[in-house]
Design a protein around this motif. Structure first.
Motif, PDB file in Angstrom:
ATOM      1  N   CYS A 140       0.849  -1.189   0.000  1.00 52.54           N
ATOM      2  CA  CYS A 140       0.000   0.000   0.000  1.00 52.54           C
ATOM      3  C   CYS A 140       0.890   1.246   0.000  1.00 52.54           C
ATOM      4  N   CYS A 145      -0.082   2.757   6.682  1.00 53.12           N
ATOM      5  CA  CYS A 145      -0.843   1.506   6.591  1.00 53.12           C
ATOM      6  C   CYS A 145       0.087   0.327   6.845  1.00 53.12           C
ATOM      7  N   CYS A 164      -5.216   0.613   6.454  1.00 54.04           N
ATOM      8  CA  CYS A 164      -5.865   1.872   6.078  1.00 54.04           C
ATOM      9  C   CYS A 164      -7.271   1.529   5.559  1.00 54.04           C
ATOM     10  N   CYS A 167      -7.294  -0.572   2.271  1.00 52.13           N
ATOM     11  CA  CYS A 167      -6.925  -1.982   2.467  1.00 52.13           C
ATOM     12  C   CYS A 167      -7.997  -2.720   3.254  1.00 52.13           C
TER      13      CYS A 167
END
Ligand SMILES: [Zn+2]
Ligand SMILES: [Zn+2]
Length: 175
Positions: A140, A145, A164, A167
């Motif tokens: 990511c 994240c 995050c 995700c």
């Protein structure tokens, strides 16, 4: 998708590690987390590099696979993969197995005083990251994240132990 997560220690890891991880991972993935058998270190030591090749660790873990569980191996061994100086962990997506190395998560590795809480936090981040790969997540771009790629321990410290929003949504779609 898996019905549970199995934590497997290689013989160089003390049991207290998986005990605290178990609780945290069950919370993050809303799945039962069990402890599997303890595995011997595979014959993967490279005496020139003073490191272990990661692939045999994944193969050992794969030999334990019985159903659709995801298996996460934990070792103290400093792991490398071809073309990389070191890796914090590696996931074999299709196989449903992953491994993390504790070697570079200790502050003492960087010449700093040991910090138990920081160490545990780093272990959790790397564990969630590799399991995230098993759930089909890629790296990511968001540095906070947990799926952000760690090039160094600093990257690991910057990111959170959680996904995050983007995700999180993918994780829900995949599971
Ligand atoms: Zn990754
Ligand atoms: Zn993300």
């Amino acid at each position: 998708m898996p019905d549970k997560i199995v934590l497997v220690r290689f013989e160089d890891v003390v049991s207290s590690i998986s005990r605290s991880l178990k609780r945290e991972l069950a919370r993050v993935f809303s799945l039962p987390v069990e402890e599997g058998t303890v595995l011997p270190l595979p014959n993967a030591y490279d005496a020139n590099r003073h490191q272990y090749l990661s692939l045999p660790f994944l193969e050992s873990l794969l030999s334990l696979k019985q159903g659709k569980e995801f298996i996460l191996g934990i070792t103290e061994a400093d792991l490398y993969a071809p073309g990389l100086n070191f890796i914090f962990g590696e996931a074999a997506l299709m196989a449903g197995v992953a491994v993390i190395s504790l070697a570079r998560l200790y502050s003492s590795f960087y010449g700093l005083p040991e910090d138990e809480d920081l160490f545990k936090e780093r272990v959790l981040k790397e564990a969630v990251h590799e399991l995230g790969h098993l759930f089909g997540l890629k790296h990511c771009p968001n540095p906070h994240c947990v799926m952000h790629f760690s090039n160094s321990i600093n990257d690991t410290d910057v990111k959170a132990a959680s996904f995050c929003e983007v995700c999180k949504r993918k994780l829900r779609l995949n599971s």
